[in-house]
Scaffold this active site. Structure first.
Site, PDB file in Angstrom:
ATOM      1  N   ASP A 112      -3.076   8.299   4.557  1.00  0.00           N
ATOM      2  CA  ASP A 112      -2.567   6.966   4.874  1.00  0.00           C
ATOM      3  C   ASP A 112      -3.192   6.478   6.181  1.00  0.00           C
ATOM      4  O   ASP A 112      -3.522   7.279   7.059  1.00  0.00           O
ATOM      5  CB  ASP A 112      -1.041   7.034   5.013  1.00  0.00           C
ATOM      6  CG  ASP A 112      -0.398   5.661   5.040  1.00  0.00           C
ATOM      7  OD1 ASP A 112      -1.083   4.680   4.691  1.00  0.00           O
ATOM      8  OD2 ASP A 112       0.787   5.567   5.409  1.00  0.00           O
ATOM      9  N   GLU A 113      -3.366   5.168   6.321  1.00  0.00           N
ATOM     10  CA  GLU A 113      -3.898   4.542   7.550  1.00  0.00           C
ATOM     11  C   GLU A 113      -5.230   5.176   7.968  1.00  0.00           C
ATOM     12  O   GLU A 113      -5.441   5.532   9.131  1.00  0.00           O
ATOM     13  CB  GLU A 113      -2.877   4.652   8.699  1.00  0.00           C
ATOM     14  CG  GLU A 113      -1.519   4.054   8.393  1.00  0.00           C
ATOM     15  CD  GLU A 113      -1.493   2.530   8.402  1.00  0.00           C
ATOM     16  OE1 GLU A 113      -2.577   1.921   8.507  1.00  0.00           O
ATOM     17  OE2 GLU A 113      -0.397   1.955   8.285  1.00  0.00           O
ATOM     18  N   LYS A 165       0.825  -1.219   0.000  1.00  0.00           N
ATOM     19  CA  LYS A 165       0.000   0.000   0.000  1.00  0.00           C
ATOM     20  C   LYS A 165       0.850   1.256   0.000  1.00  0.00           C
ATOM     21  O   LYS A 165       0.480   2.264  -0.611  1.00  0.00           O
ATOM     22  CB  LYS A 165      -0.971  -0.009   1.174  1.00  0.00           C
ATOM     23  CG  LYS A 165      -0.327  -0.049   2.556  1.00  0.00           C
ATOM     24  CD  LYS A 165      -0.354   1.283   3.238  1.00  0.00           C
ATOM     25  CE  LYS A 165       0.172   1.170   4.659  1.00  0.00           C
ATOM     26  NZ  LYS A 165       0.318   2.475   5.316  1.00  0.00           N
ATOM     27  N   THR A 166       2.021   1.233   0.664  1.00  0.00           N
ATOM     28  CA  THR A 166       2.859   2.432   0.692  1.00  0.00           C
ATOM     29  C   THR A 166       3.373   2.759  -0.704  1.00  0.00           C
ATOM     30  O   THR A 166       3.415   3.923  -1.111  1.00  0.00           O
ATOM     31  CB  THR A 166       4.043   2.239   1.658  1.00  0.00           C
ATOM     32  OG1 THR A 166       3.540   1.936   2.961  1.00  0.00           O
ATOM     33  CG2 THR A 166       4.897   3.496   1.728  1.00  0.00           C
ATOM     34  N   GLN A 209      -7.359  -3.933  10.181  1.00  0.00           N
ATOM     35  CA  GLN A 209      -6.221  -3.616  11.040  1.00  0.00           C
ATOM     36  C   GLN A 209      -6.489  -2.381  11.903  1.00  0.00           C
ATOM     37  O   GLN A 209      -5.556  -1.716  12.347  1.00  0.00           O
ATOM     38  CB  GLN A 209      -4.962  -3.402  10.205  1.00  0.00           C
ATOM     39  CG  GLN A 209      -4.495  -4.644   9.466  1.00  0.00           C
ATOM     40  CD  GLN A 209      -3.139  -4.472   8.812  1.00  0.00           C
ATOM     41  OE1 GLN A 209      -2.108  -4.404   9.470  1.00  0.00           O
ATOM     42  NE2 GLN A 209      -3.142  -4.388   7.491  1.00  0.00           N
ATOM     43  N   ARG A 263       1.899 -10.734  10.624  1.00  0.00           N
ATOM     44  CA  ARG A 263       3.277 -10.234  10.726  1.00  0.00           C
ATOM     45  C   ARG A 263       4.263 -11.298  10.237  1.00  0.00           C
ATOM     46  O   ARG A 263       5.420 -10.979   9.952  1.00  0.00           O
ATOM     47  CB  ARG A 263       3.641  -9.894  12.176  1.00  0.00           C
ATOM     48  CG  ARG A 263       2.838  -8.800  12.860  1.00  0.00           C
ATOM     49  CD  ARG A 263       2.710  -7.561  12.046  1.00  0.00           C
ATOM     50  NE  ARG A 263       1.479  -7.600  11.266  1.00  0.00           N
ATOM     51  CZ  ARG A 263       1.221  -6.808  10.227  1.00  0.00           C
ATOM     52  NH1 ARG A 263       2.127  -5.946   9.828  1.00  0.00           N
ATOM     53  NH2 ARG A 263       0.074  -6.887   9.577  1.00  0.00           N
TER      54      ARG A 263
END
Length: 758
Positions: free
Chosen positions: A229-230, A41-42, A260, A606
């Site tokens: 973002d986020e 996504k980044t 998340q 993770r």
């Protein structure tokens, strides 16, 4: 509008998959980019930003790009610099919410009564000011700590509420309902000081946008494109700020993952991302689902678990990788065995060539780290605690240890000095100077000097009374060294010193964690013969210099692990009351449980190569052994992606039965009360018969009522043998749970599958 790709892709488009490319090239109108864990996504976000600037859809100064952390902002600026070169320097509105809001507020400070050179208070300054405000109102800080008021005000500001916008009932539990008036006075004082706190940066800009349409219109015209973002982590204030800015052009692209969203305790609202399409009708939703991090089994296990949540937009992660082991679920006897097995696995992986830097242990709560720390020190395995201090280095632990040291060794002046005014006893600089002077002149320890000083008039009456009480407490505790067990004495000291009351009064998540750590400290003492022996052990632990080791296994909380990745992840303590947490079970309601499940999803994803989940049949929680039952999340894992093992012998356990049958063992539990299954409140025994004392620390014991039938060959009075606790007699039976009076271990509650009738 979806821009047409050029015959030769520019560098920022090369290597993108189809959804990522769509997220970059869909420039007009509202866009929600649902980016699953490990889906790049980044890269998609920075490529979108580069595309807007390279194609001259906007100048760098006409783009608003907001992140949550300074680290994320630096990473985005670094990536943009690699793509655009010096053009990135022309992006003044790329940064965190607070940094950008502060930049805006400098320009318009006068509209909220401030000057452009206003100061931004840090936490210490904020608390100092709140204490002054409370003193003005006659509020006793000891009873109503300023930290509690600071937490309330932060919550209100995160919600976008000024003092005149509070809801009926807000703050009624603080200082007899005076919190709203204190909030209003605090805001007045901030203006007088030409200052604001972090919450004000966004709140003031919201006020300006709402009360001065011309200012809002100026920024709406300026920002041709908004990137966030986020987005799942936004609070109400941030959400309102963004929605106002995007209303005119509606060219807003939000990147986030509703699966998340794990920060509700600090104001995040998952509802913000869930209602994006309602806020911006006609919005395009792009799902990034190809995962570049994990194996198919890891993604399958995580996906099956998070699929149990109802409040989600929905996506399915996949990978083109074809290999990888199943997620391992391992049942162990108790917490110490859990730590031993993780240590053994880490050493085995290291021998096989893995780097310790690629291994992580993820815990739900900080108190869980101690057993791993002790085990790793014993076997010489380098480790690091991320997002906190090592257990014995935490402030509350050092404070408690200082009390123990002074009780055991009255001449320990350093420990005495640390605790003589903790909690606050009104002993100021003059009192401490007099104490040090007397100790130096008479060449005696500080504790002896204190006993002498309370017999004279050098101190004020209030200071003398306070010091006399402290000296008497030390003498009483010292006298109980022989009559009480060192564990019980430790609980008495922690309670009677005022440490428990101090943290309970703070009413914060951080304070709750400190209380958990103090309880874990008393639990750690069980393995030692005396308080002196325990203190010697701690000294060796704290003196353990890990040197310049190049590799460390990482221990961190699930919250701290978000955004990180490791080859091998150990997810420990998956039992009811630990994970999901007791707080979530007590609060009840689906929202709390769904956030805990999202946290489990974050933990599993993770892992790149392998994930191992541990749960223990017995665990010390809040100072008491409990017969634990596995987390409901264990039974929700898809069997096809899970390998179930156990180190225990005996009859079938709850988790094996749950996984084997595919049934939910919690289906009919706790419906009426909203409580977690089988968990009940209890209090520790630690007051040792002292009159007028309440419980030392709150504890929880497990009733483990899950509707399973007990064995027919066990009855009240049966003599049984337990591999850990030895011989005993059954005193009561509840389903498959037995209360047993053991000959050496005392009364315990255990599952009947772990005993033999003799």
């Amino acid at each position: 509008m979806l821009a047409s790709p050029a015959l030769t892709d520019p560098p920022y488009l090369q290597g993108l998959n189809a959804p990522q490319r769509d997220a970059v090239l869909t420039t007009e109108g509202p866009v929600l980019i649902l980016a699953g864990a490990g889906t790049g996504k980044t890269r998609a976000l920075t490529s979108r930003l580069a595309h807007i600037i390279v194609t001259r859809l906007a100048w760098p100064s006409e783009v608003l790009a907001v992140t949550f952390t300074n680290k994320a902002a630096r990473e985005m600026r670094h990536r943009m610099g690699a793509m655009l070169g010096d053009m990135v320097e022309g992006m003044p509105f790329l940064g965190t919410f607070h940094a950008i809001a502060a930049r805006m507020l400098r320009k318009h400070a006068g509209l909220v009564g401030l000057q452009s050179n206003f100061n931004i208070l840090d936490t210490d300054d904020q608390l100092r000011l709140l204490k002054q405000v409370q003193a003005e109102a006659g509020i006793e800080e000891k009873r109503w700590p300023a930290k509690g008021l600071a937490g309330l005000i932060d919550k209100w500001k995160n919600r976008g509420s000024r003092p005149d916008q509070l809801l009926p009932g807000d703050g009624r539990d603080y200082a007899d309902g005076k919190a709203p008036a204190l909030y209003a006075r605090y805001q007045e004082r901030l203006v007088q000081l030409n200052a604001c706190d972090f919450g004000d940066l966004l709140l003031h800009m919201l006020t300006i946008f709402q009360q001065h349409p011309d200012v809002l219109s100026e920024y709406q015209r300026r920002f041709k494109y908004i990137l966030v973002d986020e987005y799942q982590d936004t609070n109400v204030s941030q959400y309102l700020w963004l929605r106002l800015l995007a209303q005119e052009r509606k060219n807003i692209a939000c990147v986030g993952d509703d699966d998340q969203s794990i920060y509700s305790w600090r104001g995040a609202e998952v509802a913000n991302i869930l209602r994006f399409e309602k806020d911006f009708p006609g919005a395009k939703v792009i799902r990034l689902e190809q995962n570049y991090r994990s194996t198919p089994h890891i993604l399958g296990a995580a996906g099956g678990l998070i699929g149990k949540n109802s409040g989600r937009l929905g996506k399915t992660l996949w990978t083109d990788r074809t290999h990888g082991d199943q997620v391992k679920v391992t049942g162990v006897w108790d917490g110490p065995e859990e730590a031993r097995l993780v240590g053994d696995a880490a050493e085995r992986l290291q021998r096989q060539g893995a780097s310790l830097n690629d291994l992580a242990i993820l815990v739900r709560a900080q108190f869980q780290t101690r057993e791993f720390e002790d085990r790793f020190i014993a076997i010489g395995l380098p480790y690091k605690i991320v997002g906190g201090f090592r257990f014995y280095e935490r402030a509350e632990i050092r404070d408690a240890l200082a009390y123990f040291r002074v009780v055991v060794s009255p001449s320990d002046g350093l420990a005495f000095e640390r605790i003589v005014n903790l909690p606050k006893r009104g002993l100021g600089d003059k009192a401490m100077a007099a104490l040090h002077t007397l100790a130096r002149v008479r060449d005696v320890p500080l504790s002896t000097a204190a006993a002498m000083l309370i017999e004279t008039d050098e101190l004020t009456p209030a200071a003398r009374r306070s010091l006399a009480t402290f000296v008497a407490d030390l003498a009483r505790w010292r006298g109980q060294l022989e009559s009480l067990s060192h564990q019980d004495l430790a609980r008495v000291i922690i309670e009677e010193s005022g440490m428990v009351a101090m943290y309970q009064a703070q009413r914060s998540v951080e304070a709750d964690g400190r209380l958990e750590n103090l309880t874990e400290l008393t639990r750690a003492m069980d393995e030692y013969e005396s308080m002196q022996a325990f203190l010697e052990h701690v000294s060796l632990v704290m003196d353990n210099d890990q040197g310049d080791e190049a590799e460390y296994i990482t221990i961190m909380t699930l919250h701290a692990a978000k955004g990180l990745e490791f080859d091998h992840v150990f997810l420990v303590g998956w039992e009811e009351g630990v994970f999901p947490s007791q707080r979530a079970l007590d609060e009840g309601g689906n929202a709390s449980l769904e956030e805990e499940r999202r946290l489990a999803y974050v933990g599993i994803t993770r892992a790149k190569k392998a994930a191992t989940i541990f749960h223990a049949a017995n665990r010390r929680i809040y100072g008491q052994w409990t017969s634990s039952i596995p987390s409901r999340f264990v039974s929700e894992l898809p069997p096809d992606h899970v390998e179930v093992t156990t180190t225990m012998s005996g009859g079938p356990s709850l988790w094996r039965a749950a996984l084997g049958s595919g049934q939910d063992p919690f289906a009919d539990v706790g419906r009426a009360t909203g409580r977690g299954p089988g968990w009940a409140r209890a209090t520790t025994v630690g007051t040792s018969g002292l009159p007028g004392r309440g419980p030392v620390l709150e504890a929880r014991a497990s009733a483990v009522s899950v509707g399973m039938k007990g064995r027919s060959d066990v009855s009240v009075g049966s003599r049984v043998f337990h591999s850990k606790f030895g011989y005993g007699a059954v005193t009561s039976i509840e389903g498959n749970k037995l209360e047993i009076e053991f000959e050496k271990a005392g009364a315990k509650r255990v599952l009947d599958s772990f005993v033999e009738v003799v």
